[in-house]
Every structure is written in C-alpha cells, then in structure tokens.
Motif scaffolding. Structure first.
Motif, PDB file in Angstrom:
ATOM      1  N   GLN A  40      54.391  60.810  41.161  1.00 35.81           N
ATOM      2  CA  GLN A  40      53.480  60.849  42.310  1.00 35.81           C
ATOM      3  C   GLN A  40      53.736  59.690  43.269  1.00 35.81           C
ATOM      4  OE1 GLN A  40      49.808  60.935  39.972  1.00 35.81           O
ATOM      5  NE2 GLN A  40      49.368  62.982  40.742  1.00 35.81           N
ATOM      6  N   ILE A  41      54.075  58.518  42.723  1.00 39.51           N
ATOM      7  CA  ILE A  41      54.396  57.374  43.573  1.00 39.51           C
ATOM      8  C   ILE A  41      55.660  57.673  44.381  1.00 39.51           C
ATOM      9  CG2 ILE A  41      55.167  54.972  43.584  1.00 39.51           C
ATOM     10  CD1 ILE A  41      53.392  54.510  41.120  1.00 39.51           C
ATOM     11  N   GLU A  42      56.686  58.156  43.706  1.00 37.42           N
ATOM     12  CA  GLU A  42      57.965  58.393  44.381  1.00 37.42           C
ATOM     13  C   GLU A  42      57.879  59.489  45.425  1.00 37.42           C
ATOM     14  OE1 GLU A  42      60.980  56.925  40.797  1.00 37.42           O
ATOM     15  OE2 GLU A  42      60.938  59.055  41.376  1.00 37.42           O
ATOM     16  N   SER A  43      56.993  60.442  45.206  1.00 36.28           N
ATOM     17  CA  SER A  43      56.852  61.535  46.180  1.00 36.28           C
ATOM     18  C   SER A  43      55.839  61.219  47.271  1.00 36.28           C
ATOM     19  CB  SER A  43      56.444  62.824  45.459  1.00 36.28           C
ATOM     20  OG  SER A  43      55.190  62.653  44.808  1.00 36.28           O
ATOM     21  N   GLY A  44      55.190  60.053  47.166  1.00 32.83           N
ATOM     22  CA  GLY A  44      54.239  59.659  48.198  1.00 32.83           C
ATOM     23  C   GLY A  44      52.854  60.243  48.043  1.00 32.83           C
ATOM     24  N   VAL A  45      52.584  60.871  46.895  1.00 36.88           N
ATOM     25  CA  VAL A  45      51.268  61.479  46.661  1.00 36.88           C
ATOM     26  C   VAL A  45      50.202  60.402  46.471  1.00 36.88           C
ATOM     27  CG1 VAL A  45      49.900  62.937  45.109  1.00 36.88           C
ATOM     28  CG2 VAL A  45      52.241  63.590  45.713  1.00 36.88           C
ATOM     29  N   VAL A  46      50.566  59.305  45.782  1.00 33.39           N
ATOM     30  CA  VAL A  46      49.634  58.210  45.565  1.00 33.39           C
ATOM     31  C   VAL A  46      50.238  56.912  46.095  1.00 33.39           C
ATOM     32  CG1 VAL A  46      48.606  59.268  43.524  1.00 33.39           C
ATOM     33  CG2 VAL A  46      50.491  57.658  43.253  1.00 33.39           C
ATOM     34  N   VAL A  47      49.362  55.996  46.497  1.00 32.51           N
ATOM     35  CA  VAL A  47      49.779  54.660  46.920  1.00 32.51           C
ATOM     36  C   VAL A  47      49.315  53.689  45.842  1.00 32.51           C
ATOM     37  CG1 VAL A  47      49.620  52.886  48.695  1.00 32.51           C
ATOM     38  CG2 VAL A  47      49.535  55.310  49.339  1.00 32.51           C
ATOM     39  N   PRO A  48      50.230  53.117  45.073  1.00 31.76           N
ATOM     40  CA  PRO A  48      49.816  52.262  43.955  1.00 31.76           C
ATOM     41  C   PRO A  48      49.270  50.916  44.435  1.00 31.76           C
ATOM     42  CG  PRO A  48      52.177  52.173  44.204  1.00 31.76           C
ATOM     43  CD  PRO A  48      51.694  53.204  45.192  1.00 31.76           C
ATOM     44  N   PRO A  49      48.400  50.291  43.659  1.00 31.88           N
ATOM     45  CA  PRO A  49      47.919  48.956  44.016  1.00 31.88           C
ATOM     46  C   PRO A  49      49.020  47.926  43.825  1.00 31.88           C
ATOM     47  CG  PRO A  49      47.094  49.572  41.859  1.00 31.88           C
ATOM     48  CD  PRO A  49      47.774  50.785  42.418  1.00 31.88           C
ATOM     49  N   LEU A  50      48.776  46.739  44.360  1.00 27.19           N
ATOM     50  CA  LEU A  50      49.784  45.679  44.296  1.00 27.19           C
ATOM     51  C   LEU A  50      50.126  45.312  42.858  1.00 27.19           C
ATOM     52  CD1 LEU A  50      51.489  43.722  45.963  1.00 27.19           C
ATOM     53  CD2 LEU A  50      49.573  42.128  45.907  1.00 27.19           C
ATOM     54  N   SER A  51      49.138  45.334  41.969  1.00 27.07           N
ATOM     55  CA  SER A  51      49.394  44.988  40.568  1.00 27.07           C
ATOM     56  C   SER A  51      50.429  45.927  39.950  1.00 27.07           C
ATOM     57  CB  SER A  51      48.090  45.040  39.761  1.00 27.07           C
ATOM     58  OG  SER A  51      47.482  46.317  39.861  1.00 27.07           O
ATOM     59  N   THR A  52      50.363  47.204  40.304  1.00 37.53           N
ATOM     60  CA  THR A  52      51.334  48.175  39.798  1.00 37.53           C
ATOM     61  C   THR A  52      52.715  47.916  40.398  1.00 37.53           C
ATOM     62  OG1 THR A  52      49.643  49.866  39.458  1.00 37.53           O
ATOM     63  CG2 THR A  52      51.913  50.633  39.675  1.00 37.53           C
ATOM     64  N   LEU A  53      52.759  47.614  41.693  1.00 38.98           N
ATOM     65  CA  LEU A  53      54.046  47.336  42.340  1.00 38.98           C
ATOM     66  C   LEU A  53      54.726  46.119  41.711  1.00 38.98           C
ATOM     67  CD1 LEU A  53      53.212  47.943  46.108  1.00 38.98           C
ATOM     68  CD2 LEU A  53      54.454  49.442  44.536  1.00 38.98           C
ATOM     69  N   LYS A  54      53.925  45.130  41.328  1.00 38.99           N
ATOM     70  CA  LYS A  54      54.501  43.949  40.683  1.00 38.99           C
ATOM     71  C   LYS A  54      55.126  44.317  39.343  1.00 38.99           C
ATOM     72  CE  LYS A  54      51.556  40.405  42.782  1.00 38.99           C
ATOM     73  NZ  LYS A  54      50.495  39.395  42.559  1.00 38.99           N
ATOM     74  N   VAL A  55      54.454  45.167  38.577  1.00 36.79           N
ATOM     75  CA  VAL A  55      54.995  45.608  37.285  1.00 36.79           C
ATOM     76  C   VAL A  55      56.297  46.377  37.491  1.00 36.79           C
ATOM     77  CG1 VAL A  55      54.608  47.128  35.316  1.00 36.79           C
ATOM     78  CG2 VAL A  55      52.762  45.654  36.117  1.00 36.79           C
ATOM     79  N   LEU A  56      56.298  47.270  38.480  1.00 37.14           N
ATOM     80  CA  LEU A  56      57.496  48.070  38.739  1.00 37.14           C
ATOM     81  C   LEU A  56      58.652  47.191  39.198  1.00 37.14           C
ATOM     82  CD1 LEU A  56      55.956  51.210  40.502  1.00 37.14           C
ATOM     83  CD2 LEU A  56      56.607  50.933  38.105  1.00 37.14           C
ATOM     84  N   SER A  57      58.344  46.183  40.029  1.00 36.99           N
ATOM     85  CA  SER A  57      59.417  45.298  40.500  1.00 36.99           C
ATOM     86  C   SER A  57      60.029  44.518  39.337  1.00 36.99           C
ATOM     87  CB  SER A  57      58.881  44.343  41.574  1.00 36.99           C
ATOM     88  OG  SER A  57      58.038  43.356  41.007  1.00 36.99           O
ATOM     89  N   GLU A  58      59.190  44.131  38.382  1.00 34.32           N
ATOM     90  CA  GLU A  58      59.702  43.417  37.200  1.00 34.32           C
ATOM     91  C   GLU A  58      60.581  44.325  36.349  1.00 34.32           C
ATOM     92  OE1 GLU A  58      56.271  41.941  35.216  1.00 34.32           O
ATOM     93  OE2 GLU A  58      55.761  40.486  36.783  1.00 34.32           O
ATOM     94  N   ARG A  59      60.132  45.563  36.174  1.00 33.90           N
ATOM     95  CA  ARG A  59      60.905  46.490  35.331  1.00 33.90           C
ATOM     96  C   ARG A  59      62.217  46.893  35.993  1.00 33.90           C
ATOM     97  NH1 ARG A  59      57.200  50.532  31.668  1.00 33.90           N
ATOM     98  NH2 ARG A  59      56.263  48.842  30.468  1.00 33.90           N
ATOM     99  N   LEU A  60      62.215  46.920  37.319  1.00 35.94           N
ATOM    100  CA  LEU A  60      63.423  47.289  38.051  1.00 35.94           C
ATOM    101  C   LEU A  60      64.312  46.082  38.336  1.00 35.94           C
ATOM    102  CD1 LEU A  60      61.759  49.748  40.589  1.00 35.94           C
ATOM    103  CD2 LEU A  60      63.366  50.383  38.767  1.00 35.94           C
ATOM    104  N   HIS A  61      63.802  44.871  38.009  1.00 33.14           N
ATOM    105  CA  HIS A  61      64.534  43.628  38.268  1.00 33.14           C
ATOM    106  C   HIS A  61      64.886  43.509  39.754  1.00 33.14           C
ATOM    107  CE1 HIS A  61      64.805  42.925  33.973  1.00 33.14           C
ATOM    108  NE2 HIS A  61      65.291  44.159  33.807  1.00 33.14           N
ATOM    109  N   VAL A  62      63.856  43.800  40.579  1.00 36.66           N
ATOM    110  CA  VAL A  62      64.006  43.735  42.035  1.00 36.66           C
ATOM    111  C   VAL A  62      62.857  42.896  42.591  1.00 36.66           C
ATOM    112  CG1 VAL A  62      64.021  45.073  44.170  1.00 36.66           C
ATOM    113  CG2 VAL A  62      65.070  46.013  42.116  1.00 36.66           C
ATOM    114  N   PRO A  63      63.124  41.974  43.522  1.00 35.99           N
ATOM    115  CA  PRO A  63      62.032  41.202  44.117  1.00 35.99           C
ATOM    116  C   PRO A  63      60.994  42.124  44.758  1.00 35.99           C
ATOM    117  CG  PRO A  63      64.140  40.241  44.712  1.00 35.99           C
ATOM    118  CD  PRO A  63      64.434  41.559  44.045  1.00 35.99           C
ATOM    119  N   LEU A  64      59.743  41.740  44.665  1.00 31.78           N
ATOM    120  CA  LEU A  64      58.672  42.569  45.220  1.00 31.78           C
ATOM    121  C   LEU A  64      58.894  42.864  46.697  1.00 31.78           C
ATOM    122  CD1 LEU A  64      55.924  43.947  44.818  1.00 31.78           C
ATOM    123  CD2 LEU A  64      54.834  41.748  45.331  1.00 31.78           C
ATOM    124  N   GLY A  65      59.420  41.873  47.424  1.00 34.54           N
ATOM    125  CA  GLY A  65      59.665  42.070  48.852  1.00 34.54           C
ATOM    126  C   GLY A  65      60.617  43.205  49.130  1.00 34.54           C
TER     127      GLY A  65
END
Length: 389
Positions: A40-65
C-alpha cells in the motif's frame, strides 16, 4: 539521476531502493509490518508516518533524506518534501499527508511559519485524536520556545488547552490558558482565554475563582462590545452563582445570557434556558420552570441531540419528584435512559440511574432501587466517572 528521482513519489522511491537491494515486500516488512502494508505504501494508497519511514530507511540502508527526496542535504530534503505533501494534503483533504508534512517539518527543523501552518492545516481536518493532541503539544512547545508569537499562534495554544479540557485534564488546560495570558494577547484572544479559564476553574470546584475570572472577562467584553463573550460570561456567572448557592444572582445572569444569545448562538441559548429552568426549579417555581425545560427538550429532540434531551428529561423528572409526582418522574427518567442508549454519554446514564434509584425508594420499591444504584456504581467505577447524586 537526481532529477529523475525527484519526480518519483515516496512509494516509488521505496520500491526502487527495495528492488536494488534484492528485497521482497515480505523481506522489508518482516517482523514489523504486514506485506500488504508495504504494498500500500509503494502504490501510494497510504502515507506512512515518519516513524515508519525511519524504520524503512534503516532496513534499506538508505538515508532518510533519500527516502523522501533525492536531495543530498537530508534536512532540506525533508522540508522540501513536507511542502509537497502539505500542498497535496490541502488539495485532497488528506489528514495523513498533512500529518507527515508536519512531521517532516519538525524533523527538518523548518521555519515556525511552515511548521505551524502544517499543524493548522492538519487540525482543521482531524481533531479529538491522540495524533491531533500530539501535534498540538509538540507545536505548542515549539511556540513557547519562540520569541515572536502572533495571534494565530496563540489560537493554537488555546486549541491545546481546549483539547486538555475535553479530556478532563483540567489542570493541564488551566496551565495552557495561563500561558496564553502571559503573552499579553490582543483583547479577543484574552477574552477567549479568560472565559475558558472560568469554565475550567468551575469544573475544578474552584467556584470563587471562577466567578472572579468570569467577572473580569465580562468587564473586558463590555469594554470591547463583544456581545458573544458577554453572553458567555453571563452564562458562566449564572452557572457558578448557582454552584455557590446564590440562586437570585444565578437567575439574573442566566436571564441576561439567554437574551444575548438570541440571534447569535441558538444552541448556547437553549443551554441558558435549560439552566434557567433548573434555577427556577431549585427556587421551587415549578410552573415557571417547566415551560423552559420543555422548550429545550423539544429543541434538542428535533435536532437529534439525544444526550442533551436526556439531561433535560433528568431535570423534568427532578421537578416532578419535587412536586410529589414520583410515578411521573419515573416515566421521565425511563425516557431519558432510552435516549441515552442512542448516544455514548455514559456519565448522563449514571446520573439517570442514580435518580431512578432515588425515585424507586420514594415509591417504596427498595429491591429495584438497589439494582439501579448498583448498576450506576458499577459503571461509575469501571469508567472512573465522578457523578454528584
């Protein structure tokens, strides 16, 4: 590469980074989210909160920016994407987008004007939730730390006080209203803060202080010719005077408030008339009180305000009980309970159950009276409700 990435949506960037790392949606979600949530996030159905984006950035090893934008400066990227989400959220009326915009402004240390603007946009759509309270609290803290606070900013502080008031956190509400006054606001904002403080002090059973606050607010309302606040202050003074046992003064202020509310605020006007009916009942002027209460009952019933209608039925039942008409009082009490079942006002239900027990005792039905009182006590204890019997 940079220009292409900037045009991508948030979900598309997450998908791109996931695929580049040979991760499935299940891999990215593992242990924390459902795979469908990532979809749902990837298709744009939902907009995740910042806390979720931080978790995803850590798992993807990509800076949040880089998750939210392709800018090499992370804070600048957060703020720029916040502007984009704020614009999209305002157009679509999307609270999730506006909330994330506010979060990104907080994280990116955006200017107060951007942060507070996003907060106001979000709060114009979503109120009364834990998320709304969080936005109010964090925004208020940023405000208080600022040197320049305008009228709109103080209005947001008053919103925070009102949120605490609604949650029955009266001491917190009082502290916020006092903070507003410390900034020496313009008269209209000062009036709102003083009036709200009066209501808060009344519910804290600090009746003398509440009366003083309402009196001060009334003087300011008269000086600025603010008729709406004059009505509110007289209304408050009537309620507090009744609590202090001064029924004559309560009657005086409540009559004036009902007069001022005409053509300004119909529902508050009915509230004043209901209070007037209660005062007249307590003055044992039953035949004068009854028409006011019946007028309010019909108004609330016709508008679907069933909790308010139930509160009037309670007062009518008390009136009939005072007349010695216990059976009629019991019937009115049952009508009130029926209305409450169309609402979620448990506190009013507890009041009616206690009243029903009192009436049944008068009717010498002690067994049923005991059942009603035990039910009221159970609900009050379970929901931590305090009710004056």
């Amino acid at each position: 590469m940079g220009g292409v990435v900037v045009t991508q949506t948030l979900g598309e960037r997450i998908k791109k980074f996931r695929i580049s790392r040979n991760m499935t949606q299940a891999d990215l979600a593992k242990g924390l989210f459902d795979r469908s949530y990532i979809s749902q996030i990837e298709s744009g159905v939902v907009v995740p909160p910042l806390s979720t984006l931080k978790v995803l950035s850590e798992r993807l090893h990509v800076p949040l920016g880089e998750i939210v934008d392709a800018d090499h400066s992370e804070k600048a990227a957060l703020v720029r994407h916040g502007h984009k989400l704020r614009s999209e959220g305002k157009k679509a009326g999307g609270p999730d987008q506006l909330y994330l915009a506010w979060e990104l402004f907080m994280e990116g240390q955006a200017a107060n004007s951007d942060l507070l603007g996003a907060a106001r946009d979000f709060l114009s759509i979503e109120t009364g939730t834990e998320r709304a309270l969080y936005v109010l609290q964090r925004s208020a803290l940023r405000l208080i730390q600022s040197e320049n606070i305008g009228t709109d900013d103080l209005t947001l502080l008053i919103q925070l006080g009102n949120a605490y008031f609604t949650l029955s956190r009266f001491l917190d509400a009082l502290a916020v209203y006092e903070t507003v006054l410390e900034f020496n606001p313009e008269p209209a904002t000062r009036l709102r803060a003083l009036g709200n403080m009066g209501s808060t002090l009344y519910l804290l059973n600090r009746h003398e202080q509440a009366f003083e606050l309402y009196t001060t607010a009334l003087e300011l309302a008269e000086q600025t010719n603010n008729v709406e606040m004059m009505a509110r202050c007289h209304h408050g003074l009537g309620i507090v005077a009744r609590a202090l046992g001064d029924l004559e003064r309560a009657h005086h202020h409540t009559v004036i408030s009902a007069m001022f509310y005409q053509g300004i605020d119909e529902m508050r006007g009915f509230g004043a008339k209901q209070n007037l009916g209660v005062i007249l009942r307590e003055q044992e002027k039953y035949s004068v009180a009854e028409p006011y209460l019946n007028e309010c009952l019909e108004a609330y019933r016709s508008r679907g305000h069933f909790a308010l209608a139930a509160s009037v039925l309670e007062e009518l039942a008390r009136l009939q009980l005072a007349r010695g008409l216990a059976q009629e009082a019991l019937s009115l009490c049952h009508d009130g309970i029926d209305y409450i079942f169309r609402t979620d006002d448990v506190k009013q239900l507890v009041r009616l159950l206690y009243l029903k027990a009192t009436i049944l005792c008068v009717l010498e039905n002690s067994q049923e009276a005991g059942k009603s009182e035990r039910m009221a006590e159970f609900l009050a204890k379970a929901l931590r409700i305090t009710v004056v019997k």
